[in-house]
Design a protein around this motif. Structure first.
Motif, PDB file in Angstrom:
ATOM      1  N   ASN A 175       3.767  -2.645   3.934  1.00  0.00           N
ATOM      2  CA  ASN A 175       3.492  -4.050   3.648  1.00  0.00           C
ATOM      3  C   ASN A 175       2.739  -4.621   4.840  1.00  0.00           C
ATOM      4  OD1 ASN A 175       3.501  -6.781   3.064  1.00  0.00           O
ATOM      5  ND2 ASN A 175       5.705  -7.050   3.373  1.00  0.00           N
ATOM      6  N   VAL A 176       1.451  -4.889   4.655  1.00  0.00           N
ATOM      7  CA  VAL A 176       0.647  -5.409   5.762  1.00  0.00           C
ATOM      8  C   VAL A 176       0.552  -6.932   5.707  1.00  0.00           C
ATOM      9  CG1 VAL A 176      -0.713  -3.296   5.930  1.00  0.00           C
ATOM     10  CG2 VAL A 176      -1.517  -5.161   4.462  1.00  0.00           C
ATOM     11  N   GLY A 177       1.310  -7.549   4.796  1.00  0.00           N
ATOM     12  CA  GLY A 177       1.256  -8.994   4.656  1.00  0.00           C
ATOM     13  C   GLY A 177       2.194  -9.715   5.594  1.00  0.00           C
ATOM     14  N   THR A 178       2.340 -11.009   5.350  1.00  0.00           N
ATOM     15  CA  THR A 178       3.149 -11.866   6.222  1.00  0.00           C
ATOM     16  C   THR A 178       4.435 -12.339   5.549  1.00  0.00           C
ATOM     17  OG1 THR A 178       1.913 -13.814   5.476  1.00  0.00           O
ATOM     18  CG2 THR A 178       1.109 -12.669   7.458  1.00  0.00           C
ATOM     19  N   GLY A 226       0.829  -1.200   0.000  1.00  0.00           N
ATOM     20  CA  GLY A 226       0.000   0.000   0.000  1.00  0.00           C
ATOM     21  C   GLY A 226       0.859   1.243   0.000  1.00  0.00           C
ATOM     22  N   VAL A 227       0.231   2.368  -0.359  1.00  0.00           N
ATOM     23  CA  VAL A 227       0.933   3.643  -0.377  1.00  0.00           C
ATOM     24  C   VAL A 227      -0.013   4.716   0.139  1.00  0.00           C
ATOM     25  CG1 VAL A 227       0.297   4.080  -2.796  1.00  0.00           C
ATOM     26  CG2 VAL A 227       2.240   5.287  -1.784  1.00  0.00           C
ATOM     27  N   GLU A 228       0.545   5.638   0.910  1.00  0.00           N
ATOM     28  CA  GLU A 228      -0.250   6.716   1.507  1.00  0.00           C
ATOM     29  C   GLU A 228       0.505   8.035   1.376  1.00  0.00           C
ATOM     30  OE1 GLU A 228      -3.416   8.533   3.045  1.00  0.00           O
ATOM     31  OE2 GLU A 228      -3.326   6.366   2.680  1.00  0.00           O
ATOM     32  N   LEU A 275      13.682  -3.325   0.054  1.00  0.00           N
ATOM     33  CA  LEU A 275      13.038  -4.506   0.619  1.00  0.00           C
ATOM     34  C   LEU A 275      12.157  -4.073   1.777  1.00  0.00           C
ATOM     35  CD1 LEU A 275      13.006  -7.650   0.369  1.00  0.00           C
ATOM     36  CD2 LEU A 275      14.669  -7.670   2.236  1.00  0.00           C
ATOM     37  N   LEU A 276      10.948  -4.611   1.807  1.00  0.00           N
ATOM     38  CA  LEU A 276       9.982  -4.254   2.844  1.00  0.00           C
ATOM     39  C   LEU A 276       9.578  -5.531   3.571  1.00  0.00           C
ATOM     40  CD1 LEU A 276       8.815  -1.515   3.643  1.00  0.00           C
ATOM     41  CD2 LEU A 276       6.844  -1.983   2.172  1.00  0.00           C
ATOM     42  N   GLU A 277       9.915  -5.587   4.847  1.00  0.00           N
ATOM     43  CA  GLU A 277       9.599  -6.767   5.649  1.00  0.00           C
ATOM     44  C   GLU A 277       8.109  -6.787   6.007  1.00  0.00           C
ATOM     45  OE1 GLU A 277      11.596  -9.184   6.246  1.00  0.00           O
ATOM     46  OE2 GLU A 277      13.439  -8.265   5.496  1.00  0.00           O
ATOM     47  N   PRO A 278       7.593  -7.931   6.449  1.00  0.00           N
ATOM     48  CA  PRO A 278       6.180  -8.012   6.851  1.00  0.00           C
ATOM     49  C   PRO A 278       5.850  -6.986   7.935  1.00  0.00           C
ATOM     50  CG  PRO A 278       7.153 -10.195   6.721  1.00  0.00           C
ATOM     51  CD  PRO A 278       8.280  -9.233   6.558  1.00  0.00           C
ATOM     52  N   LYS A 279       4.691  -6.377   7.789  1.00  0.00           N
ATOM     53  CA  LYS A 279       4.173  -5.391   8.761  1.00  0.00           C
ATOM     54  C   LYS A 279       5.066  -4.161   8.872  1.00  0.00           C
ATOM     55  CE  LYS A 279       1.127  -8.563   9.626  1.00  0.00           C
ATOM     56  NZ  LYS A 279      -0.229  -8.482   9.027  1.00  0.00           N
ATOM     57  N   GLN A 280       5.901  -3.927   7.876  1.00  0.00           N
ATOM     58  CA  GLN A 280       6.837  -2.812   7.928  1.00  0.00           C
ATOM     59  C   GLN A 280       6.392  -1.715   6.966  1.00  0.00           C
ATOM     60  OE1 GLN A 280      10.765  -3.457   6.214  1.00  0.00           O
ATOM     61  NE2 GLN A 280      11.736  -2.241   7.823  1.00  0.00           N
ATOM     62  N   SER A 281       6.746  -0.469   7.284  1.00  0.00           N
ATOM     63  CA  SER A 281       6.533   0.652   6.372  1.00  0.00           C
ATOM     64  C   SER A 281       7.817   1.464   6.302  1.00  0.00           C
ATOM     65  CB  SER A 281       5.373   1.540   6.848  1.00  0.00           C
ATOM     66  OG  SER A 281       5.663   2.132   8.098  1.00  0.00           O
TER      67      SER A 281
END
Length: 280
Positions: free
Chosen positions: A46-49, A22-24, A93-99
């Motif tokens: 990244n709100v995924g796992t 997602g992007v905001e 690189l974007l880790e899970p649950k990271q922004s």
């Protein structure tokens, strides 16, 4: 910063398993002067796992009269703001649950012409470690941040160039209309409005929804309208009233039409059969 236009596009190249990018904010409108430099920081999350690798790129976009989005190389459109943009980082690189933040800068040329300019920042993600045997394309998702830049002086204007009717072939079908609208100004518009049907006495007897859309400068949009009954046979006038953002001014057009057979109401939900038997 003025009002924000609705996001015209969010795109996907596939379903990223167990991950959501997602992007905001997804869309931004800025006011600027020729030669000015604008800086904006986005939040990418990244709100995924699963971790995702994100690649950033620029492009142009427009649409056909029916609103179908078309993507073009950077700088294709004369109103493009994409060549003004630089961004950092281009990949991360974007880790899970990271922004994390993503910053881009718009350097407005000193000879930029007045009006709305626009561009798009693509964020394409992929799983850096997809499961064995699964095509990589299955795990790609592309999101978009759309930016508009308004450079004064701005002119607003619009007109309805026609209302095209499509009579139903049976009483159970709706009566369809297409409102043709042209943005005659140099700024993007948030177009809204209403559609009414009046009888021979001028009384409103029906109304239908008009979709709220963005209309780019100089472009034409066709707004579909679906009219359902109940409505008796007779002579009527269709009235389209649209507003392009000026609270003091609407544009309107009408079309006399004849309904030769009654227009039926849309089918309702199935009748409740409860009480006729026990629970299975």
């Amino acid at each position: 910063m003025k009002r924000i236009f609705p996001l015209p596009l969010i795109l996907a190249l596939g379903a990223l398993a167990q991950s959501t990018l997602g992007v905001e904010p997804p869309v931004l409108l800025k006011e600027a002067k020729p030669g000015e430099v604008l800086t904006q920081t986005l939040t990418v999350y990244n709100v995924g796992t699963r971790p995702v690798r994100v690649r950033v790129s620029l492009g142009d976009w427009t649409y056909d009269p029916m609103g179908k989005i078309q993507f073009l190389p950077t700088g294709t459109l004369k109103e493009s703001a994409s060549p003004w943009a630089t961004f950092s980082p281009a990949e991360f690189l974007l880790e899970p649950k990271q922004s994390r933040p993503l910053t881009y800068t718009l350097t407005v040329p000193k000879d930029a012409v007045s009006g709305t300019h626009w561009g798009i920042l693509f964020l394409e993600s992929e799983d850096p470690n997809p499961p064995p045997g699964v095509p990589l394309a299955t795990f790609r998702v592309r999101m978009a941040h759309v930016f508009y830049v308004n450079i004064g002086p701005l002119t607003s204007g619009g007109r309805i160039t026609g209302i095209v009717p499509s009579p139903p072939k049976s009483p159970q079908e709706p009566y369809r209309f297409a409102i043709q609208y042209q943005n005659t100004g140099n700024t993007a518009q948030k177009l809204s409005g209403r559609f009414e049907v009046r009888d021979s006495m001028g009384r409103k007897v029906a109304e239908a929804e008009v979709e709220e859309v963005v209309v780019l400068p100089g472009q034409v949009r066709i707004l579909p309208v679906i009219l359902v009954g109940p409505l008796p046979a007779g002579n009527y006038t269709a009235l389209a009233i649209l507003n392009y953002g000026d609270p003091t001014k609407d544009v309107a057009a009408d079309l006399p039409f004849t309904l030769r057979t009654p227009l039926s109401a849309p089918p309702g939900p199935p009748a409740n059969e409860g009480g006729k038997g026990g629970t299975p």
